[in-house]
Scaffold this motif. Structure first.
Motif, short mmCIF file in Angstrom:
data_model
loop_
_atom_site.label_atom_id
_atom_site.label_comp_id
_atom_site.label_asym_id
_atom_site.label_seq_id
_atom_site.Cartn_x
_atom_site.Cartn_y
_atom_site.Cartn_z
N LEU A 225 -7.65 10.09 24.21
CA LEU A 225 -6.35 9.81 24.80
C LEU A 225 -5.85 10.99 25.63
O LEU A 225 -5.23 10.80 26.69
N TYR A 226 -6.12 12.18 25.17
CA TYR A 226 -5.76 13.39 25.93
C TYR A 226 -6.50 13.43 27.26
O TYR A 226 -5.93 13.76 28.30
N GLN A 227 -7.78 13.07 27.25
CA GLN A 227 -8.56 13.03 28.49
C GLN A 227 -8.01 11.99 29.45
O GLN A 227 -7.97 12.21 30.67
N LEU A 228 -7.57 10.85 28.93
CA LEU A 228 -6.97 9.82 29.79
C LEU A 228 -5.67 10.31 30.41
O LEU A 228 -5.38 10.01 31.59
N ASP A 229 -4.86 11.05 29.64
CA ASP A 229 -3.64 11.63 30.20
C ASP A 229 -3.96 12.59 31.33
O ASP A 229 -3.29 12.59 32.37
N LEU A 230 -4.97 13.42 31.14
CA LEU A 230 -5.38 14.34 32.20
C LEU A 230 -5.85 13.58 33.43
O LEU A 230 -5.51 13.96 34.57
N GLU A 231 -6.61 12.52 33.22
CA GLU A 231 -7.10 11.74 34.35
C GLU A 231 -5.95 11.06 35.09
O GLU A 231 -5.94 11.01 36.33
N GLU A 232 -4.98 10.55 34.35
CA GLU A 232 -3.84 9.92 35.00
C GLU A 232 -3.05 10.91 35.84
O GLU A 232 -2.63 10.61 36.97
N GLU A 233 -2.82 12.11 35.31
CA GLU A 233 -2.09 13.11 36.07
C GLU A 233 -2.86 13.55 37.31
O GLU A 233 -2.28 13.80 38.36
N ARG A 234 -4.18 13.62 37.19
CA ARG A 234 -5.00 13.96 38.37
C ARG A 234 -4.86 12.90 39.45
O ARG A 234 -4.76 13.20 40.64
N LEU A 235 -4.83 11.63 39.04
CA LEU A 235 -4.70 10.54 40.01
C LEU A 235 -3.33 10.56 40.70
O LEU A 235 -3.23 10.26 41.90
N ARG A 236 -2.31 10.91 39.97
CA ARG A 236 -0.96 10.86 40.53
C ARG A 236 -0.72 11.94 41.59
O ARG A 236 0.22 11.83 42.38
N VAL A 237 -1.50 13.00 41.57
CA VAL A 237 -1.32 14.06 42.57
C VAL A 237 -2.34 13.98 43.70
O VAL A 237 -2.35 14.83 44.58
N VAL A 238 -3.23 12.97 43.65
CA VAL A 238 -4.22 12.81 44.73
C VAL A 238 -3.53 12.30 45.98
O VAL A 238 -2.73 11.38 45.93
#
Length: 528
Positions: free
Chosen positions: A515-528
């Motif tokens: 779940l922590y990895q998914l949070d990191l991935e979501e934040e990465r997507l939001r700043v792309v």
């Protein structure tokens, strides 16, 4: 205030440096902080450090308990609830009783009420010390879950004993009916207040237009709010914080977004690190005040040290005896609940480990300092300074002796290298990642089955995920449409992990890692 600023800055710098040294030496940082504070306190000319117990009870204890509850697994606590509650309540009471009987017999002037008071102070093991030491050794997941669950509840039970013993010392009598009703009120009301307060904060997060900063601010004030309300109602503030923290932890995906969860984790990590560091350093710095009280009462130092060693030995023996008693009881009446081990020898080793993890710390110090100077009739509280000194010796000895020998004991004996009930984490993670990819592919095929027909971009998108089921690759293209789809897929994966966590054979820590990895991935997507 300006005169004290250099002291506080030096304290924080010392905490950071001692923690770095502890990592280099591969020992738990609370041990080095206490020893460091002790060495500083004996430097000639150092002023006395006087600690206000309210400072520890209200400023330090609520956030430390809340963070521990946030990091704990309610699923694992439910699985081992019998052992956890027995350690948190029955073992604490047995330890306090043992201390009361021994001190009443060996220490002149110690009544059973004073002995129970001391027992309530020193009976709860410290959660921070135990978790810090456990990082250097490999222990069964079941044992780690039991220790985490116990640490959340034993503070409450010990403080309840402390309160009633304090009343008995002050009034000279103990009314069982009042004690039982008071105990039930403190437990039930504490749990209820914590759950209601947590629900209020969850609704505030959901209904108010909060952002990341306000979300984190709400989580910072919530443990203080729970603790204060419970204490005002004469309930257990500790249980209120624990219950509220567990509920908010379980619901974190419903009222916090990925940014709030990630940044809040960093804020809380730094906050709790500083709080723990300050408390353990203060334990060492408190020694001059404690010894000054002994000299004022005319108690020889060697005699006081002997009493401290005696009480510490009782604490260790009572916990080990309780651990093996629980094993025998479970073996006779509930054999199916025994942790599965590869040999009878390894099964016998688990109670020894649980018995040797009784390091004392923050709560014991705060409770001892909370003893009033005088009784209601104006007389000085009997043996207050000796109780303080014994508490200090118990904290120091259990931290240093047990804290330093526990990792060596586990590593040298290799008693816990291969427990049957330990899941194969690598295989679990591999199967979980395969399941996540399949879940995403099924989601895309179902929702976009008509949309991607004839659409080259969407066709590549589907093909990409079909390939990712076989080979893991990093995606190098992104647009607004695919970003939306990715965010939907991440939410779908979260739902899959929540359902997967219902499997009792899968440890929740693995689910939380993903779940922590998914949070990191979501934040990465939001700043792309």
């Amino acid at each position: 205030m300006h005169n004290q600023l250099p002291f506080f800055m030096a304290m924080i710098a010392s905490i950071v440096l001692l923690t770095m040294l502890a990592k280099r030496l591969k020992i738990a940082y609370p041990i080095l902080l206490v020893v460091g504070g002790l060495l500083v306190s004996i430097i000639p000319g150092m002023p006395f450090v006087i600690i206000d117990p309210d400072l520890i009870f209200f400023i330090f204890l609520p956030p430390l308990l809340f963070e521990a509850a946030w990091a704990s697994s309610l699923k694992e606590m439910r699985k081992w609830w019998r052992i956890i509650t027995s350690y948190a309540f029955l073992v604490v009471f047995f330890t306090a009783l043992s201390v009361a009987v021994v001190t009443n017999y060996f220490i002149p002037g110690f009544t059973l009420a004073i002995g129970f008071l001391l027992g309530g102070i020193v009976s709860p093991p410290d959660a921070v010390s135990t978790s810090a030491i456990m990082k250097f050794v490999k222990i069964p997941k079941s044992t780690a879950a039991i220790l985490e669950g116990e640490s959340l509840l034993n503070d409450a039970s010990s403080l309840i004993i402390f309160r009633f013993a304090l009343i008995a010392v002050g009034t000279g009598q103990f009314i069982w009916q009042d004690a039982i009703s008071g105990f039930l009120w403190m437990v039930l009301a504490g749990l209820g207040i914590g759950l209601i307060a947590a629900w209020i904060f969850i609704q505030a997060h959901k209904r108010l237009p909060t952002d990341t900063s306000s979300d984190i601010a709400f989580t910072l004030i919530s443990p203080y709010f729970m603790y204060w309300i419970a204490e005002q109602a004469h309930a257990s503030g500790v249980l209120a914080v624990v219950a509220g923290g567990l509920l908010m932890s379980q619901k974190r995906l419903t009222f916090l977004n990925s940014a709030s969860r990630l940044r809040g984790l960093n804020v809380w990590e730094i906050f709790v690190f500083l709080l723990n560091g300050i408390v353990f350093l203060l334990i060492g710095l408190e020694l001059p005040e404690v010894t000054a009280g002994l000299y004022a009462d005319g108690i020889p130092m060697n005699e006081a040290i002997g009493y401290g060693v005696l009480v510490t030995a009782v604490l260790i023996l009572a916990r080990i005896i309780s651990s093996y008693g629980a094993l025998v009881f479970t073996y006779i009446f509930r054999r199916q609940k025994l942790p599965h081990a590869s040999s009878f020898k390894r099964r016998l080793a688990m109670p020894l480990l649980l018995g040797w993890t009784g390091m004392r710390g923050v709560v014991s110090l705060a409770a001892a300092l909370a003893i009033p100077l005088k009784l209601d009739n104006g007389a000085f509280f009997p043996h207050r300074n000796l109780i303080l000194f014994i508490t200090f010796v118990a904290i120091l000895l259990t931290l240093v002796v047990q804290g330093l020998t526990l990792p060596i004991l586990i590593k040298k004996t290799k008693l816990f290298d291969s427990f049957i009930d330990e899941e194969r984490e690598d295989e679990t993670r591999r199967q979980m990642k395969i399941g996540l990819k399949q879940e995403v592919h099924k989601f895309l095929k179902h929702k976009y089955d008509t949309e991607w027909q004839g659409n080259e971009s969407m066709a590549k998108f589907i093909q990409h995920w079909e390939e990712r089921i076989k080979v893991t690759e990093a995606d190098t293209w992104m647009n607004e449409r695919t970003k939306t789809i990715f965010l939907e897929m991440i939410e779908k994966q979260r739902n899959y992990l929540v359902e997967l966590n219902k499997d009792p054979l899968i440890n929740e820590s693995i689910i939380r890692e993903q779940l922590y990895q998914l949070d990191l991935e979501e934040e990465r997507l939001r700043v792309v």
